[in-house]
Scaffold this active site. Sequence first.
Site, PDB file in Angstrom:
ATOM      1  N   GLU A  60      12.246  -8.097  25.911  1.00  7.65           N
ATOM      2  CA  GLU A  60      10.916  -7.246  25.612  1.00  7.65           C
ATOM      3  C   GLU A  60      11.317  -5.992  24.965  1.00  7.65           C
ATOM      4  OE1 GLU A  60      11.153  -8.822  28.485  1.00  7.65           O
ATOM      5  OE2 GLU A  60       9.649 -10.239  28.486  1.00  7.65           O
ATOM      6  N   HIS A 129       3.580  -9.887  39.133  1.00  2.00           N
ATOM      7  CA  HIS A 129       2.988 -10.746  37.856  1.00  2.00           C
ATOM      8  C   HIS A 129       1.405 -10.411  37.832  1.00  2.00           C
ATOM      9  CE1 HIS A 129       6.598 -12.630  37.712  1.00  2.00           C
ATOM     10  NE2 HIS A 129       6.400 -13.215  36.581  1.00  2.00           N
TER      11      HIS A 129
END
Lengths: 328, 344
Positions: A60, A129
Amino acid sequence: MPTITYRDALNHALREEMQRDDRVFLMGEEVGVYQGAYKVSKGMLQEFGEMRVVDTPITELGFAGVGVGAAMVGLRPIIEFMTWNFALLALDQVVNSAAKMLYMSGGQYPMAMVFRGPNGAALQLSAQHSQAWESWLAHIPGLKVVAPGTPYDAKGLLKSAIRDDNPVIVLEGEMLYNTKGDVPDSEEVLVPLGKAEVKREGSDVSLITWGKMVLVAQQAAEQLAKENISAEIVDLRTLRPMDVEAIAASVSKTNRAVVVEEGWAVAGVGAHVADFVQRECFDDLDAPVLRVHQEDVPMPYAKNLERAAKPDAKKTVAAAKKVLYLDT
Amino acid sequence: MAEKKASDQNGATGSVETAARGDAALRRDLLRQMLLIRRFEERCAEAYAIGKIGGFCHLYIGQEGVGVGAISTLRDDDYVITSYREHGQAIARGMAPRAVMAELFGRVDGCSKGKGGSMHLFDRNLNFLGGHGIVGAHLPIATGVGFAIKYRGGDQVCVCFFGEAAVNNGAFHEALNMAALWKLPVIYLIENNRYGMGTALERASAINDIAERACSYDMPNEVVDGQDVLAVRAATMRALQRARSDSIPTLLEVRTYRFMGHSMSDAVSGTYRTKEELEEHMKRDPIVVLRLMMEQGDGWTEADTSKLDDEVKAVVQDAWDFADASPEPPIEALYEDLLVDTTS
């Protein structure tokens, strides 16, 4: 008017803008061969080829930086994060590079780019998450932050974000991808950044919200209507810059405000809204501003605990009644 | 690494070494640039001491051969991106010493209008993509510049300077992996000055020959003597050729030494390195190395050096005077250049 999913609305926005401007490309994990982790980019590799729909390693920070570099020299990258939870690894590039490049270069390097992906909780994905990051991102000068709650706004805001010459954060919702709504295909759908929309007119209480919580507010408004309480829903749509005039207009009408947000309360976006309302709408208020938000814990896995942790229509109804002093 | 044929910047063909050596005029220009940077940085130290420069200020003294050598091989349409020790590279790229000094003084005529300071020098007209203040962060950005070059089908190259401490950072790995995976025209140039702030390389990296890190990415690499500006030129030219003709990235480990402290608040020697070590390295001053070469081969004299020194000192004095006379940014500038108010 065609009814399409939020997912397809995003897909159409991406494709229309990439057809319109060949400087625009999409980069991220699984956007190409896999057709998108959530299928938002379905068919795009086939349409645009691998130079414009770019699968990345799971890196990322790296590919966010690649987007920054490409934007510095004139391309218009769309960086997809599989979820904003993973984007924490990339925040240095979002905050220290993309948001500040124009300012610290004395205006020489505009950063026309989009960072997008699902934000907030889905179902039983547990602590790492299931997080809503808008307060972190809206905190940063130099960014624009949008959080569409409907397919129409998803398409219109994403298209405007891609055309904007600044770094724009697009917070989507995993739980919204399958939701449906009317989106015309006969005209260009562009929603201006920085403009809220009243999603439901009402006179008794303002429910100020954005993103996925628009659905929660709508459920709450339906329930309140059954008790003859008229709730107005102000969908901010853009969190930075925030359409505070729309907030003031609604509060001046209802005299009561509840902020419904997905994230935690401490230093949340709702705190900023409440700050604005107490300062600029003080004489209009008939009750303190209340906030509905995630409980102040990491998201638990167990179904019952997850339900208890999330903001929902029931909590929103209770807050609305409280600002109306109907909770006794 | 095997010597390869390359075109030099004047279009003549010859060995890379011959092109890198250039002629007497080129060597004089390299000496002038290094001397200019040296004198500039010395005046920065002085300006810092009397409060005209604030914040963090990282000087390039001792490392001039690296920036001057590498940048002297580039075309105008190539790109340079670097870290926060970048005054020298900015000047080597052609930025006016006036614009650099005014930026350091926090004045409106600075290259970043006084908004960036020492660590954030930018010049769009020179494709100088900035000084960046977070160790390692500009490496993926350089990869992105390489991606954009390839996307457009151009033959430019992006040269990315960073200190050796950045090789221990995840961004280094991510950036080099993608550049090699996608074959992007980027030269990652490590300025190995042996210390990440006060931490010696061997106290921070599991391997000491850090050029070998490139093996993880199947990337060409080379170790270069950074105190020899001509050697830096030759290595950069070899890497440029790979990047331009075959879009292959390179990792260059350029070994140099910082003659000053990490920043102005750090003693020149101190807890982490000895005076003896410093003095040993200062014997290989890049300016002296080139000057001796010129005295031996170009008929260069002490009087020539003295004249050149006077000339660059005047340029630096002019930069100082210009910066000193430049106004502070107007208070309205506070909210300027935060966002662009157009859409495309």
